[in-house]
Write an enzyme that holds these catalytic residues in place. Structure first.
Site, PDB file in Angstrom:
ATOM      1  N   LYS A 179       6.009 -10.819  38.035  1.00 46.16           N
ATOM      2  CA  LYS A 179       7.109 -10.864  37.070  1.00 46.16           C
ATOM      3  C   LYS A 179       6.970  -9.752  36.025  1.00 46.16           C
ATOM      4  O   LYS A 179       7.058  -9.979  34.830  1.00 46.16           O
ATOM      5  CB  LYS A 179       7.156 -12.230  36.395  1.00 46.16           C
ATOM      6  CG  LYS A 179       7.404 -13.370  37.376  1.00 46.16           C
ATOM      7  CD  LYS A 179       7.546 -14.689  36.685  1.00 46.16           C
ATOM      8  CE  LYS A 179       7.735 -15.830  37.636  1.00 46.16           C
ATOM      9  NZ  LYS A 179       8.839 -15.752  38.528  1.00 46.16           N
ATOM     10  N   CYS A 180       6.769  -8.550  36.509  1.00 43.07           N
ATOM     11  CA  CYS A 180       6.524  -7.396  35.650  1.00 43.07           C
ATOM     12  C   CYS A 180       7.581  -6.332  35.955  1.00 43.07           C
ATOM     13  O   CYS A 180       8.086  -6.258  37.075  1.00 43.07           O
ATOM     14  CB  CYS A 180       5.119  -6.856  35.955  1.00 43.07           C
ATOM     15  SG  CYS A 180       4.679  -5.310  35.145  1.00 43.07           S
ATOM     16  N   GLY A 181       7.898  -5.511  34.983  1.00 42.60           N
ATOM     17  CA  GLY A 181       8.813  -4.408  35.218  1.00 42.60           C
ATOM     18  C   GLY A 181       8.306  -3.444  36.276  1.00 42.60           C
ATOM     19  O   GLY A 181       9.088  -2.720  36.894  1.00 42.60           O
TER      20      GLY A 181
END
Length: 188
Positions: free
Chosen positions: A63-65
């Protein structure tokens, strides 16, 4: 009786040391081949089986850019794994803004479903802080890796290990896995 009082503590110390064989001792340089970790299914993964390969170790998060880097990681893994004797090892970690909240099973399903990941993924660990995994102590401390001190600054930081098991390069999280500098390292 006196002999037993001496022998038993010595045996206990020896057994403890054997069980903790990958525990790092200050000022002791090690090799990546000294580590046995757990893969995402809970099986032992012995880095000594990778002798002669170039290894990229990367801490990952779902759930990271930067999560779309999984796509480039898989792309270069498939392209270079055979011709260049190259492997990527992913270590999920929840050390940055809780961007890897899932358990090992959820992480494995996410990687496979969303990015078709086939490179080896290890169990979720800590890559920094007081519970930092031994392998990341090796990667981040010059006294162990013989290369340089570093800090894991974010998800998708890459550590490049040469064919001899020594750390050769550290790549910023924002640098894509298929960056020309990374490809040049893989193919040289």
């Amino acid at each position: 009786m006196k002999i037993l009082m001496i022998v038993i503590p010595v045996l206990l110390v020896g057994i403890y040391a054997f069980k903790r064989q990958t525990t790092l001792v200050p000022n002791t340089k090690k090799s990546i081949y000294d580590f046995v970790v757990k893969d995402i299914q809970g099986n032992d993964f012995d880095f000594s089986t990778l002798k002669g390969k170039k290894i990229m170790i990367v801490n990952t998060a779902s759930k990271c850019g930067l999560t779309p880097q999984y796509e480039q990681l898989e792309e270069i893994y498939k392209k270079y794994k055979d011709d260049q004797n190259f492997i990527i090892i992913g270590f999920p970690a929840n050390n940055f803004l809780h961007q890897e909240p899932g358990d090992n099973e959820e992480i494995a399903a996410f990687c496979k479903l969303n990015y078709g990941v086939t490179f080896p993924m290890m169990e979720k660990i800590d890559v920094k802080g007081k519970d930092q995994a031994d392998i990341y102590q090796f990667l981040t401390k010059k006294q162990f890796n013989g290369y340089k001190d570093s800090k894991v600054t974010w998800n998708f930081q890459k550590y490049l290990i040469g064919r001899d098991g020594t750390l050769e390069m550290i790549i910023s999280p924002k640098t894509k896995p298929n960056d020309p500098s990374v490809i040049a390292w893989i193919t040289k």
